[in-house]
Design an enzyme around this catalytic site. Sequence first.
Site, short mmCIF file in Angstrom:
data_model
loop_
_atom_site.label_atom_id
_atom_site.label_comp_id
_atom_site.label_asym_id
_atom_site.label_seq_id
_atom_site.Cartn_x
_atom_site.Cartn_y
_atom_site.Cartn_z
CB ALA A 30 15.79 1.38 20.35
NE ARG A 42 16.59 6.86 12.36
CZ ARG A 42 16.67 8.15 12.10
NH1 ARG A 42 15.70 8.76 11.47
NH2 ARG A 42 17.72 8.84 12.46
CD GLN A 109 22.96 0.46 17.96
OE1 GLN A 109 22.27 -0.55 17.89
NE2 GLN A 109 23.15 1.25 16.92
CG ASP A 112 17.67 2.15 28.40
OD1 ASP A 112 18.59 1.43 28.85
OD2 ASP A 112 16.92 1.80 27.47
CG HIS A 129 24.72 5.65 20.57
ND1 HIS A 129 23.66 5.15 19.84
CD2 HIS A 129 25.81 5.49 19.78
CE1 HIS A 129 24.11 4.71 18.66
NE2 HIS A 129 25.41 4.90 18.62
CB CYS A 137 29.78 21.82 30.41
SG CYS A 137 30.17 23.40 29.63
CB CYS A 162 28.17 24.82 32.24
SG CYS A 162 29.57 24.35 33.25
CB CYS A 165 32.51 27.46 31.96
SG CYS A 165 31.64 26.49 30.70
CG ASN A 228 15.80 -6.14 15.27
OD1 ASN A 228 15.66 -5.53 16.33
ND2 ASN A 228 15.67 -5.56 14.10
ZN ZN Z 1 31.18 24.39 31.49
#
Ligand code: ZN
Length: 254
Positions: A30, A42, A109, A112, A129, A137, A162, A165, A228
């Site tokens: 992030a 976080r 991760q 975007d 991710h 669905c 969905c 379904c 970081n």
């Molecule tokens: Zn579905």
Amino acid sequence: MAPPDDIQQAVGQARQILRGAERVTVLTGAGISTDSGIPDYRGPQGTWTKDPKAERTATLSHYLRDSEVRREAWQNRLNSPAWTAQPNPGHKALAELERQGRLVAIATQNIDELHQQAGNSPGKVIELHGTMRRVRCWDCGEEGAMEAALERVRAGDLDPFCVRCGGVLKSATISFGQALDPEVMAKAEAAALACDVLLAVGSSLGVYPAAGLVPLAKNAGAALIIVNAQPTPYDADADALLHASISEVLPQII
Ligand code: ZN
């Protein structure tokens, strides 16, 4: 943050390591997108730090059983700052790394798609991710564009299901309580094993299995560069460690 002299020294170390590297794998979190206006989860200004209740919208069991949680999640998606966010110089530096022909892959991760917007080819971006720009669905697996689902929400369908379904519709992202796609994870592990430098950017390196890519690459002989703002559990293993602004430092070292 470290004093400026220490940062300049670390920048020099990172440049030297990258200069000799032919196969670079990047792990992003992030922190690389906060300079594009997308808050992390976080950190001090994080989404869940400011509103701990919002975390349940990202928890699979709550999402699947509670219509109220889903309505909240759809409103959050509608109002996400990510729709108007633009890649920053940090993203653009990683696109440059691909143009230089030295990028194995970016395992991210983030959800975007700012790496692709910055110019990295989709085939080089491993979305650990998932992506917020697609929906899936939960029942039948049907996929579609997020924008089409958001259009339904705007039109008053506050918990859209969905169309095929009638199952629960969710962003094509990994929620808490949901396993990562094993094929995606296998690609990321292969990229970690194939590199001579692993560049970890903007990740707290505290969330597994993504963080496990760091010891995997390191144990296979790769050099490790960590960029970081905050300390990470792998700082002691880094060959170059930069606690600095990502959008300032990445263009300097690449
Ligand atoms: Zn579905």
